[in-house]
Design an enzyme around this catalytic site. Structure first.
Site, PDB file in Angstrom:
ATOM      1  N   ASP A  13       0.937  -0.964  -0.406  1.00  0.00           N
ATOM      2  CA  ASP A  13      -0.011  -0.111  -0.270  1.00  0.00           C
ATOM      3  C   ASP A  13       0.615   1.635  -0.204  1.00  0.00           C
ATOM      4  O   ASP A  13       1.620   1.799   0.750  1.00  0.00           O
ATOM      5  CB  ASP A  13      -0.875  -0.315   1.508  1.00  0.00           C
ATOM      6  CG  ASP A  13      -2.129   0.917   2.195  1.00  0.00           C
ATOM      7  OD1 ASP A  13      -1.717   2.122   0.733  1.00  0.00           O
ATOM      8  OD2 ASP A  13      -2.862   1.032   2.406  1.00  0.00           O
ATOM      9  N   ILE A  14       0.737   1.892  -1.396  1.00  0.00           N
ATOM     10  CA  ILE A  14       1.897   3.533  -1.549  1.00  0.00           C
ATOM     11  C   ILE A  14       1.361   4.466   0.318  1.00  0.00           C
ATOM     12  O   ILE A  14       2.564   5.278   0.034  1.00  0.00           O
ATOM     13  CB  ILE A  14       1.456   4.247  -2.466  1.00  0.00           C
ATOM     14  CG1 ILE A  14       2.233   4.881  -3.415  1.00  0.00           C
ATOM     15  CG2 ILE A  14       0.099   3.949  -2.573  1.00  0.00           C
ATOM     16  CD1 ILE A  14       2.877   5.850  -4.394  1.00  0.00           C
ATOM     17  N   ASN A  27      -6.192  12.742 -10.409  1.00  0.00           N
ATOM     18  CA  ASN A  27      -7.234  13.265 -12.196  1.00  0.00           C
ATOM     19  C   ASN A  27      -5.989  14.661 -12.098  1.00  0.00           C
ATOM     20  O   ASN A  27      -5.803  15.483 -11.487  1.00  0.00           O
ATOM     21  CB  ASN A  27      -8.255  12.960 -11.814  1.00  0.00           C
ATOM     22  CG  ASN A  27      -9.016  13.298 -10.495  1.00  0.00           C
ATOM     23  OD1 ASN A  27      -8.705  14.970 -10.508  1.00  0.00           O
ATOM     24  ND2 ASN A  27      -9.536  12.589  -9.915  1.00  0.00           N
ATOM     25  N   VAL A  36      -5.379   4.715  -6.209  1.00  0.00           N
ATOM     26  CA  VAL A  36      -3.947   5.544  -5.677  1.00  0.00           C
ATOM     27  C   VAL A  36      -4.812   6.487  -4.535  1.00  0.00           C
ATOM     28  O   VAL A  36      -4.683   7.152  -3.713  1.00  0.00           O
ATOM     29  CB  VAL A  36      -2.731   6.190  -6.688  1.00  0.00           C
ATOM     30  CG1 VAL A  36      -1.841   6.639  -6.012  1.00  0.00           C
ATOM     31  CG2 VAL A  36      -2.213   3.791  -6.240  1.00  0.00           C
ATOM     32  N   ASP A  37      -5.306   7.699  -6.559  1.00  0.00           N
ATOM     33  CA  ASP A  37      -5.697   9.110  -5.318  1.00  0.00           C
ATOM     34  C   ASP A  37      -6.330   8.737  -4.489  1.00  0.00           C
ATOM     35  O   ASP A  37      -6.217  10.175  -3.410  1.00  0.00           O
ATOM     36  CB  ASP A  37      -6.408   9.504  -7.111  1.00  0.00           C
ATOM     37  CG  ASP A  37      -6.124  11.223  -6.831  1.00  0.00           C
ATOM     38  OD1 ASP A  37      -5.861  12.015  -6.461  1.00  0.00           O
ATOM     39  OD2 ASP A  37      -6.468  11.367  -6.916  1.00  0.00           O
ATOM     40  N   THR A 126      -2.276   2.848 -14.554  1.00  0.00           N
ATOM     41  CA  THR A 126      -2.465   1.059 -15.361  1.00  0.00           C
ATOM     42  C   THR A 126      -4.179   0.857 -14.916  1.00  0.00           C
ATOM     43  O   THR A 126      -4.372  -0.176 -15.072  1.00  0.00           O
ATOM     44  CB  THR A 126      -1.361   0.877 -15.104  1.00  0.00           C
ATOM     45  OG1 THR A 126      -1.269   0.677 -13.353  1.00  0.00           O
ATOM     46  CG2 THR A 126      -0.236   0.485 -15.571  1.00  0.00           C
TER      47      THR A 126
END
Length: 180
Positions: A13-14, A27, A36-37, A126
């Site tokens: 998890d980033i 976006n 992710v955003d 992706t």
């Protein structure tokens, strides 16, 4: 002195990563979204959204253009900065790979300008933007490997699922294979 950054692949998890800068696959609105955003905005808290709103009210009234990158605070994340970049939507009819490469280059340039030595990336474009994972991995890794003029020492790709990790692992092995 600048050298080639080390590259590490992580399955995880980033938002749990510790680094000078985390890259957000944003976006163009910069106001949060899915994937992710959304995860970065949720975990980082309102300080990130406030900083993004300030950017929209000043330099990016029409949103951040695809392929560009801009930094904000990281809020409650384990980083000093979040670098937001807008990846291209994949297309069968149009080669947009230059825009995807630009996301990585511009993010590294912004990171260097901030004095960041460690940068964490997701697999930009992706997910919902539909970029094929194998091609996205190849472009991301090649772009970072070619970037030797910036002082970023460590680049980590954090990949949420095993399929993404496997694609990046294969692309990295291919990149590191000696050419004959």
């Amino acid at each position: 002195m600048t050298t080639q950054p080390s590259i590490e692949l992580v399955h995880g998890d980033i938002t749990e990563q510790h680094a000078d800068a985390l890259v957000n696959a944003a976006n163009s609105s910069l106001l949060g979204g899915g994937g992710v955003d959304g995860a970065i905005h949720r975990k980082g808290g309102p300080a990130i959204l406030d900083a993004c709103r300030d950017l929209r009210a000043s330099r990016y009234g029409k949103g951040l253009p695809t392929g560009r990158a801009v930094a904000t605070t990281a809020g409650r994340l384990h980083a000093d900065h979040v670098i937001h970049t807008v990846g291209p939507v994949w297309s069968r009819e149009e080669d947009r790979s230059g825009l995807l490469v630009s996301c990585y280059r511009e993010s590294l340039r912004v990171a260097a300008g901030l004095g960041a030595r460690s940068v964490v990336f997701p697999a930009i474009s992706t997910g919902i933007y539909g970029w094929p994972m194998d091609d996205g991995a190849r472009l991301a890794l090649r772009t970072v490997r070619e970037e030797t003029r910036l002082p970023v020492a460590e680049v980590r790709f954090v990949l949420y699922d095993e399929d993404a990790y496997d694609c990046f692992e294969r692309a990295l092995a291919e990149l590191e294979r000696p050419s004959s």
